[in-house]
Design a protein around this motif. Structure first.
Motif, PDB file in Angstrom:
ATOM      1  N   UNK A  80      -2.372  -5.794   2.930  1.00  0.00           N
ATOM      2  CA  UNK A  80      -1.224  -6.655   2.599  1.00  0.00           C
ATOM      3  C   UNK A  80      -1.247  -6.941   1.095  1.00  0.00           C
ATOM      4  N   UNK A  81      -2.451  -7.221   0.607  1.00  0.00           N
ATOM      5  CA  UNK A  81      -2.625  -7.469  -0.822  1.00  0.00           C
ATOM      6  C   UNK A  81      -2.161  -6.264  -1.642  1.00  0.00           C
ATOM      7  N   UNK A  82      -2.581  -5.061  -1.202  1.00  0.00           N
ATOM      8  CA  UNK A  82      -2.207  -3.847  -1.942  1.00  0.00           C
ATOM      9  C   UNK A  82      -0.698  -3.605  -1.853  1.00  0.00           C
ATOM     10  N   UNK A  83      -0.145  -3.875  -0.678  1.00  0.00           N
ATOM     11  CA  UNK A  83       1.299  -3.678  -0.492  1.00  0.00           C
ATOM     12  C   UNK A  83       2.075  -4.572  -1.453  1.00  0.00           C
ATOM     13  N   UNK A  84       1.669  -5.836  -1.512  1.00  0.00           N
ATOM     14  CA  UNK A  84       2.347  -6.773  -2.409  1.00  0.00           C
ATOM     15  C   UNK A  84       2.209  -6.307  -3.864  1.00  0.00           C
ATOM     16  N   UNK A  85       0.993  -5.897  -4.220  1.00  0.00           N
ATOM     17  CA  UNK A  85       0.765  -5.462  -5.604  1.00  0.00           C
ATOM     18  C   UNK A  85       1.626  -4.249  -5.931  1.00  0.00           C
ATOM     19  N   UNK A  86       1.696  -3.295  -5.009  1.00  0.00           N
ATOM     20  CA  UNK A  86       2.528  -2.106  -5.242  1.00  0.00           C
ATOM     21  C   UNK A  86       3.982  -2.487  -5.470  1.00  0.00           C
ATOM     22  N   UNK A  87       4.398  -3.540  -4.782  1.00  0.00           N
ATOM     23  CA  UNK A  87       5.799  -3.984  -4.907  1.00  0.00           C
ATOM     24  C   UNK A  87       5.999  -4.873  -6.136  1.00  0.00           C
ATOM     25  N   UNK A  88       4.922  -5.146  -6.847  1.00  0.00           N
ATOM     26  CA  UNK A  88       5.026  -5.992  -8.045  1.00  0.00           C
ATOM     27  C   UNK A  88       5.069  -7.472  -7.713  1.00  0.00           C
ATOM     28  N   UNK A  89       4.586  -7.838  -6.513  1.00  0.00           N
ATOM     29  CA  UNK A  89       4.604  -9.249  -6.102  1.00  0.00           C
ATOM     30  C   UNK A  89       3.215  -9.864  -6.220  1.00  0.00           C
ATOM     31  N   UNK A  90       3.126 -11.073  -6.751  1.00  0.00           N
ATOM     32  CA  UNK A  90       1.875 -11.822  -6.690  1.00  0.00           C
ATOM     33  C   UNK A  90       1.896 -12.673  -5.421  1.00  0.00           C
ATOM     34  N   UNK A  91       0.711 -12.918  -4.860  1.00  0.00           N
ATOM     35  CA  UNK A  91       0.629 -13.838  -3.716  1.00  0.00           C
ATOM     36  C   UNK A  91       0.273 -15.200  -4.304  1.00  0.00           C
ATOM     37  N   UNK A  92       1.282 -16.051  -4.404  1.00  0.00           N
ATOM     38  CA  UNK A  92       1.134 -17.294  -5.152  1.00  0.00           C
ATOM     39  C   UNK A  92       0.490 -18.407  -4.335  1.00  0.00           C
ATOM     40  N   UNK A  93       0.579 -18.299  -3.000  1.00  0.00           N
ATOM     41  CA  UNK A  93       0.105 -19.395  -2.163  1.00  0.00           C
ATOM     42  C   UNK A  93      -0.107 -18.882  -0.745  1.00  0.00           C
ATOM     43  N   UNK A  94      -1.107 -19.453  -0.079  1.00  0.00           N
ATOM     44  CA  UNK A  94      -1.297 -19.181   1.342  1.00  0.00           C
ATOM     45  C   UNK A  94      -1.116 -20.514   2.050  1.00  0.00           C
TER      46      UNK A  94
END
Ligand SMILES: O=C(O)c1ccc(O)c(O)c1
Ligand SMILES: [Mg+2]
Length: 609
Positions: free
Chosen positions: A46-60
């Motif tokens: 999920x982390x890699x998917x977000x990174x590939x899309x240029x998204x940071x995971x700002x909060x859980x």
């Protein structure tokens, strides 16, 4: 500012959500725990998917019911937290949202809350994680944002800050000015949601009725302004729980959220709408000829024909209707609306900057109407200056090629009513049926893109359901009331079949006249079959409530009064295809739409053959 959105705000699976959110241009996401638990991918992917899309995971989020618990429970809660920290390390998220405890067992003790949160922050720090403590509006002990902040201050740990959420602040009627007392670096996160002003349980309100900023009744911009003044430098993050958004198209909702944040940023910069329309230029209907005689019966005359397309112009005063043979197979329906725009080029640029689909310029080179966007329900909205009339030269061919419109500009020149006084002067309003699940999107479109202001939201009973209805109109001020400014202004009514959907409510074009009774008399005499019959019971009741001429009953004219003595007389035609006409007369500044009569009209339409 960075823009973020909670995954709970849009429909779909986690991977669909991430893709849609990235495509809409967001910088980051809040991952909602349920989305992660239901996702077949491991956190690293999920982390890699977000990174590939240029998204940071700002909060859980969310971590629930942690603080103010008995000692035995605290141990278990800290273990639960350790598990989350390890998960967040795999996910690459370093901010955990902790919402205030809602359990009836919560111990109401600020010192204990601070002690527990400090312990949590110490553990989090070992993982490089920070904790954002949020006051839920229905928290058992902590439900005010300043209360949460005071506990955070007392706990005094660098890895502990607060999370502000505009819904929790504004739904309780708290003054957001207090935000400025919080040091900006202690505001770890800012969540934004609007909501319609409803009198209901705040938890239900939050879980089902939140919407994007600009779609409800809260002053969300004020919360943001105070947070920025306090020195907040993190993302603006949309967090919306909404029953319709859960069902709507993922990409469409994500784009609508982005539109909302763009509009919010403009509002914060104090930007004014660059081109508020002055009135309706035209309404365009599918159909052929005179719409089966309805248009001449209403006093319209054909005053032009499009140079290159099967479109006729019918006029009366400044009311102009286009009849387009395209789509005529499905019977008459509304295709497009033309708005008199002070600057069509800027109006369409503004619409485009708010992510509205601009319609392709597929018109012939000499055509004037090049500036158009699609409204959420698919209706085409044209931004017009006076030039558009030149596309519709009179049929006698006497129009020269200098482009000067016949029957242009002035309200009296667009063709003669041919029926003496009382005639139609202009389009008063247009009512559009909205597709299910996109009512809030329409609100933001008409408000942000066209510069209209929402009026009260109404629920109108129908014999087989309920119609939600909201009028939106160009701003009127005491010095320039509707009808006396640059133009008559634009009024739109958005309708949604809320319950008992079945078929969408028909659309309608309301035409303003100087003497609706005169028009009604003529219609009654010449075309009684076109008038929507209104039951005698309505008039028995009306005459008991108001001193009205008995003629209303004979003519089928409906009536309303406002508190300031204004009056509204209106009349409906039967429905032709998917559209009907209303004739209206506003007396002494009446500014509404005869909403009290809407259930009578809906029932009469069901009864009509
Ligand atoms: O409805 C809730 O439980 C809930 C959870 C997390 C939030 O940030 C919030 O604002 C509400
Ligand atoms: Mg929140």
């Amino acid at each position: 500012m960075r823009k973020s959105i909670a995954t709970v705000s849009v429909s779909g699976t986690l991977t669909e959500k991430l893709a849609a959110v990235a495509a809409a241009g967001f910088d980051g996401v809040e991952i909602f725990e349920n989305d992660l638990l239901a996702c077949p991918l491991p956190p690293e992917e999920i982390r890699a998917r977000a990174a590939d899309l240029g998204l940071t995971i700002d909060l859980y989020q969310p971590f629930r019911d942690f603080e103010c618990v008995p000692r035995a429970r605290l141990r278990a809660n800290l273990e639960r937290a350790e598990h989350k920290f390890r998960l967040m390390e795999r996910l690459g998220a370093d901010l955990l949202l902790v919402c205030s405890n809602v359990s009836p067992e919560t111990i109401a003790d600020d010192g204990l809350a601070a002690e527990h949160l400090r312990l949590l922050a110490e553990r989090a720090a070992e993982h490089g994680i920070r904790i954002a403590y949020e006051a839920l509006a229905w928290g058992r002990h902590v439900n005010e944002y300043l209360h949460a902040w005071h506990i955070v201050r007392q706990a005094d740990h660098p890895n502990l800050g607060t999370c502000l959420d505009s819904f929790h602040i504004l739904s309780r009627g708290s003054d957001p000015l207090g935000i400025e007392a919080i040091p900006g670096e202690k505001i770890f996160f800012l969540q934004l949601a609007d909501a319609p002003l409803l009198a209901m349980d705040v938890l239900q309100w939050s879980r089902h009725h939140r919407c994007f900023p600009g779609q409800g009744g809260f002053d969300v911009a004020r919360v943001v302004r105070h947070a920025l003044n306090a020195g907040y430098a993190g993302p603006l993050s949309l967090e919306v729980f909404n029953d319709h958004f859960r069902q709507a198209g993922t990409a469409r909702t994500a784009r609508d959220g982005m539109r909302s944040l763009i509009a919010l940023e403009r509002q914060l910069q104090g930007a004014v709408h660059p081109s508020v329309p002055a009135g309706f230029a035209f309404a365009e209907l599918s159909g052929t000829g005179s719409l089966g005689g309805v248009l001449p019966a209403l006093g319209f005359t054909r005053t032009g024909r499009h140079r290159g397309k099967p479109v006729e112009l019918w006029s009366q005063g400044a009311a102009r209707l286009l009849v387009n043979e395209a789509g005529a197979g499905q019977g008459p329906g509304l295709l497009a609306i033309g708005l008199d725009s002070p600057d069509p080029g800027r109006a369409v640029e503004h619409a485009e900057s708010l992510l509205s689909p601009v319609l392709p310029r597929e018109r012939a080179p000499q055509d004037a109407m090049l500036h158009a966007v699609a409204a959420p329900d698919g209706t085409e909205i044209f931004f017009c200056d006076d030039g558009w009339l030149a596309d519709f030269p009179p049929e006698d061919g006497s129009s020269s090629d200098d482009g000067s419109p016949r029957g242009g500009g002035s309200p009296s020149a667009g063709g003669s009513p041919g029926h003496g006084g009382g005639g139609i002067t202009h389009i008063d309003h247009v009512a559009l049926a909205q597709p299910p699940h996109y009512f809030d999107e329409a609100m933001l479109f008409y408000r942000g893109v066209l510069g209209l202001q929402p009026q009260e939201s109404l629920e109108v009973p129908d014999p087989y359901g309920l119609v939600r209805s909201r009028a939106m109109s160009t701003p009127s001020t005491p010095s320039t009331p509707q009808g006396t400014g640059e133009g008559p202004g634009v009024r739109m009514v958005l309708n949604l079949a809320q319950v008992g959907a079945g078929q969408p409510p028909p659309q309608h074009v309301a035409l303003a006249c100087t003497d609706v009774l005169a028009v009604a008399r003529r219609l009654r005499a010449e075309h009684p079959e076109l008038l929507l019959p209104i039951p005698a019971n309505y008039y028995d009741d009306l005459e008991a409530r108001h001193d009205v001429p008995p003629e209303l009953r004979e003519l089928g004219v409906l009536y309303d009064r406002d508190e300031r003595g204004g009056a509204f007389l209106h009349l409906y035609t039967v429905t032709v295809g998917r559209v009907f006409f209303e004739l209206v007369q506003r007396v002494d500044g009446y500014d509404g739409y005869g909403a009290v009569n809407a259930p009578i009209r809906l029932a009469a339409q069901h009864a009509a053959p």
